[in-house]
Design a protein around this motif. Structure first.
Motif, mmCIF file in Angstrom:
data_model
loop_
_atom_site.group_PDB
_atom_site.id
_atom_site.type_symbol
_atom_site.label_atom_id
_atom_site.label_comp_id
_atom_site.label_asym_id
_atom_site.label_seq_id
_atom_site.Cartn_x
_atom_site.Cartn_y
_atom_site.Cartn_z
ATOM 1 N N ALA A 1 37.525 14.394 -11.106
ATOM 2 C CA ALA A 1 38.776 13.627 -11.206
ATOM 3 C C ALA A 1 39.926 14.535 -10.761
ATOM 4 O O ALA A 1 40.292 15.467 -11.467
ATOM 5 C CB ALA A 1 38.984 13.130 -12.634
ATOM 6 N N ASP A 2 40.447 14.244 -9.577
ATOM 7 C CA ASP A 2 41.437 15.123 -8.945
ATOM 8 C C ASP A 2 42.706 15.384 -9.747
ATOM 9 O O ASP A 2 43.312 16.432 -9.616
ATOM 10 C CB ASP A 2 41.867 14.519 -7.601
ATOM 11 N N ASP A 3 43.135 14.401 -10.523
ATOM 12 C CA ASP A 3 44.403 14.583 -11.235
ATOM 13 C C ASP A 3 44.237 15.315 -12.558
ATOM 14 O O ASP A 3 45.212 15.653 -13.206
ATOM 15 C CB ASP A 3 45.069 13.220 -11.489
ATOM 16 N N LEU A 4 42.978 15.540 -12.953
ATOM 17 C CA LEU A 4 42.754 16.289 -14.194
ATOM 18 C C LEU A 4 42.561 17.761 -13.847
ATOM 19 O O LEU A 4 42.202 18.104 -12.725
ATOM 20 C CB LEU A 4 41.513 15.770 -14.919
ATOM 21 N N ASP A 5 42.761 18.628 -14.838
ATOM 22 C CA ASP A 5 42.606 20.048 -14.554
ATOM 23 C C ASP A 5 41.138 20.466 -14.691
ATOM 24 O O ASP A 5 40.259 19.649 -15.015
ATOM 25 C CB ASP A 5 43.556 20.888 -15.417
ATOM 26 N N ARG B 1 43.639 25.609 -16.317
ATOM 27 C CA ARG B 1 44.637 24.533 -16.291
ATOM 28 C C ARG B 1 44.998 24.095 -14.882
ATOM 29 O O ARG B 1 45.898 23.289 -14.690
ATOM 30 C CB ARG B 1 45.917 24.972 -17.007
ATOM 31 N N THR C 1 44.990 22.042 -11.598
ATOM 32 C CA THR C 1 44.590 20.693 -11.239
ATOM 33 C C THR C 1 43.559 20.768 -10.120
ATOM 34 O O THR C 1 43.732 21.523 -9.169
ATOM 35 C CB THR C 1 45.825 19.903 -10.777
ATOM 36 N N ARG D 1 42.826 18.824 -7.787
ATOM 37 C CA ARG D 1 43.321 18.419 -6.468
ATOM 38 C C ARG D 1 43.639 19.614 -5.562
ATOM 39 O O ARG D 1 43.451 19.563 -4.364
ATOM 40 C CB ARG D 1 44.594 17.576 -6.645
ATOM 41 N N ASN D 2 44.109 20.712 -6.156
ATOM 42 C CA ASN D 2 44.545 21.856 -5.346
ATOM 43 C C ASN D 2 43.431 22.839 -5.009
ATOM 44 O O ASN D 2 43.703 23.881 -4.436
ATOM 45 C CB ASN D 2 45.623 22.640 -6.089
ATOM 46 N N ARG E 1 35.709 23.693 -5.919
ATOM 47 C CA ARG E 1 35.279 22.453 -6.578
ATOM 48 C C ARG E 1 33.794 22.544 -6.928
ATOM 49 O O ARG E 1 33.359 22.095 -7.987
ATOM 50 C CB ARG E 1 35.548 21.249 -5.682
#
Ligand SMILES: Nc1ncnc2c1ncn2[C@@H]1O[C@H](COP(=O)(O)OP(=O)(O)OP(=O)(O)O)[C@@H](O)[C@H]1O
Ligand SMILES: [Mg+2]
Lengths: 253, 314
Positions: free
Chosen positions: A91-95, A140, A142, A144-145, A151
């Motif tokens: 989930a990209d928006d979660l850390d 912490r 995210t 997404r970055n 990943r």
């Protein structure tokens, strides 16, 4: 030694398409078993059956000798089967911490109400990231970055943390830079050393022969050949991948 | 957790602060107690609608039906009470009806696969029509005195409506930032497939999001009836758009996965201050609409710039 996971004569149809036509394989504790095959051979379908995404139409599976028939991915995970998908399912928006614990967040009480135990998530995530020696150090951050390799590291950390018995990886290095692919091979070997059975789906035969203890070849929905990585060659694998051994055989195992 | 994207929250609260300071200078009546209480009243009901729509937006969905749900709730609560049903029971029934309608929206999007835009656009028409039918197209007056008094009452100098908003803010904030259920709204909004594979019950989260949206719309509609002392089928017209705008200006992404209830509150406050300020300065109120429009465009543009920067980093 009895196999950790035993897949017997699994059949899976999608309408008229028979994606799996009596697939069988055995996965042992502490080994990396690579699964190779041409596009459409049925590799992804097989791991989806093992990880509870699709039910099998026929055949059976055994996990540590006991019948294993997961109805949902959640059930498969509860029995220790962790899957790292081709598309990485983060989930990209979660850390990073939230992703590793997604769906299994530890709970503490705040004024009698159940709340997520954040301190524990971050503490355990930090230890875990250190243990697998990745370039992601901040739990912490995210997701997404993160880079593709980072990943992968998060997905591995998740498998490692949850003490999985079987870890399945679908083309984990497909979208990675060579350096990052090396790390993935290291993670897979680490997991095997910890006693996990690793099922590794790959396309790059050089890489497969480097990471695996054994290699199984799939062709048109069946496992047609199995061999020790040290006892086979790229040429032999290609021969079976392209339909050389039309009749399934346990050539050398 | 860092689901709270901090920067939009900083932006919107800073904007609110700057605008308030500017108004205090150019329109001194802005900081009188009377006007501040007035402002609290103005922001309260709109903020409740905005808290509600935040949940579907977090999932990457939308709820266009909230204005009509609010009107239906106002008319229903007025009809129940004028027909002798006790106040408390009337209110509870209407709130439960709202939550149920919302759950139906969630079901239609999740199970039937109809896009939320379409489901709630249909709802916008249906509930407005239902409110007009139920009321016979006119306002319903003669509501119980105690019901009307609630909206004008205040406690510790703060209007009761604003208390309701503050409590809702606290409850939604707790849910979203402290609990598993709250975190799953962000997870589903980011990547529903990843959430499902991680064992999140995506159906439940979807139903809940739309149920909460319609619940807060009903609460807003009931409070609006109390404030106006009538139930009217044309109430809360266009509230869905201000609510969505407040959430977006407050940092929610229409793609899902991002947003906070505190940011949404500041978004609603910012719009209320713009309206209040133009009013105090004697500017034509139509200008405030123009200003609001530009603000929305600006914030969304800034959000997409931020996204592009992210994309560059990967
Ligand atoms: N959901 C589905 N519906 C219909 N057919 C499917 C579905 N999933 C897979 N198939 C078909 O089943 C066969 C096996 O596909 P699968 O994805 O398992 O192959 P694969 O070995 O993983 O290939 P690749 O190397 O390209 O990833 C293919 O013919 C594919 O078209
Ligand atoms: Mg595949």
């Amino acid at each position: 030694m009895a196999p950790l996971l035993e897949v017997r004569k699994i059949v899976k149809r999608f309408g008229p398409v028979e994606a799996l036509r009596g697939t069988s394989l055995e996965l042992f504790r502490g080994e990396v078993l690579a699964l190779v095959g041409d596009n459409g051979a049925g590799k992804s379908t097989l791991i989806k059956v093992i990880s509870g995404v699709y039910p099998a139409d026929e055949g059976e599976m055994r996990l540590e000798g006991r019948p294993y028939r997961p109805a949902t991915p959640k059930e498969a995970r509860a029995q220790g089967i962790e899957t790292i998908y081709q598309d990485l399912a983060l989930a990209d928006d979660l850390d990073v911490g939230a992703n590793i614990f997604l769906g299994r967040e530890p709970i503490r009480r705040l004024l009698g109400l159940p709340v997520i135990d954040e301190a524990r998530i971050y503490q355990e995530t930090r230890a875990l990231l250190e243990r697998i020696r990745t370039t992601v150090t901040d739990p912490r951050r995210t997701v997404r970055n993160l880079s593709g390799g980072q990943r992968q590291a998060v997905a591995f950390a998740r498998a490692l943390y949850w003490k999985s018995r079987v870890v399945i990886m679908d083309e984990p290095t497909a979208a990675l830079a060579p350096m990052e692919a090396k790390n993935v091979i290291r993670y897979a070997r680490n997991l095997a050393q910890e006693g996990v059975g690793v099922l590794y789906i790959g396309h790059n035969l050089v890489e497969v022969l480097e990471v695996a203890d054994r290699v199984a070849v799939m062709h048109r929905g069946q496992v047609v050949f199995t061999a020790h990585a040290k006892a086979t060659s790229q040429q032999e694998l290609v021969y079976y991948m392209t339909g050389g051994g039309e009749n399934p055989g346990e050539a050398k195992a | 957790m860092t689901v709270f994207q901090k920067s939009p929250l900083v932006t919107v609260s800073a904007l609110t602060l700057i605008l308030s300071l500017a108004l205090a200078v150019v329109a001194p009546p802005f900081i009188t107690l009377d006007n501040l209480q007035n402002l609290m009243l103005q922001v309260s009901i709109g903020a409740l609608f905005a808290f509600g729509v935040l949940f579907p937006i977090l999932l990457g969905g939308i709820d266009l039906a909230v204005g009509s749900v609010g009107a239906l709730a106002g008319v229903s609560v007025a009809l129940l009470m004028t027909n002798g049903v006790p106040i408390g029971i009337s209110v509870l029934l209407v709130l439960a009806l709202g939550a149920f309608l919302g759950a139906v929206h969630g079901w239609a999007t999740f199970r039937l696969g109809i896009p939320p835009f379409v489901v709630t656009l249909a709802g916008l028409q249906i509930y407005r029509g239902a409110a007009l039918l139920l009321s016979g197209g006119t306002t319903i007056a003669g509501l119980p005195e105690a019901f009307n008094r609630f909206a004008v009452a205040s406690f510790l100098g703060i209007p009761s409506l604003f208390w309701v908003t503050l409590l809702s803010l606290g409850a939604c904030g707790f849910l979203l930032s402290k609990t598993r259920t709250g975190r799953y709204f962000y997870a589903v909004g980011s990547n529903p497939e990843a959430a499902r594979r991680a064992g999140v019950d995506v159906a439940r989260i979807t139903y809940l999001a739309y149920a909460l949206s319609a619940f807060f719309a009903s609460l807003g509609g009931v409070l609006l009836a109390s404030r106006l002392a009538i139930g009217t089928p044309t109430a809360a017209m266009g509230y869905e758009l201000s609510a969505i705008a407040a959430a977006v200006v407050g940092g929610a992404s229409l793609f899902g996965g991002r947003g906070s209830v505190l940011g949404t509150f500041f978004g609603a406050l910012l719009f209320a201050i713009i309206r209040n300020g133009t009013n105090l300065m004697g500017i034509d109120p139509f200008w405030s609409m123009v200003a609001e429009g530009f603000l929305i465009a600006l914030v969304v543009y800034a959000d997409s710039l931020g996204r592009r920067r992210y994309a560059g980093l990967r």
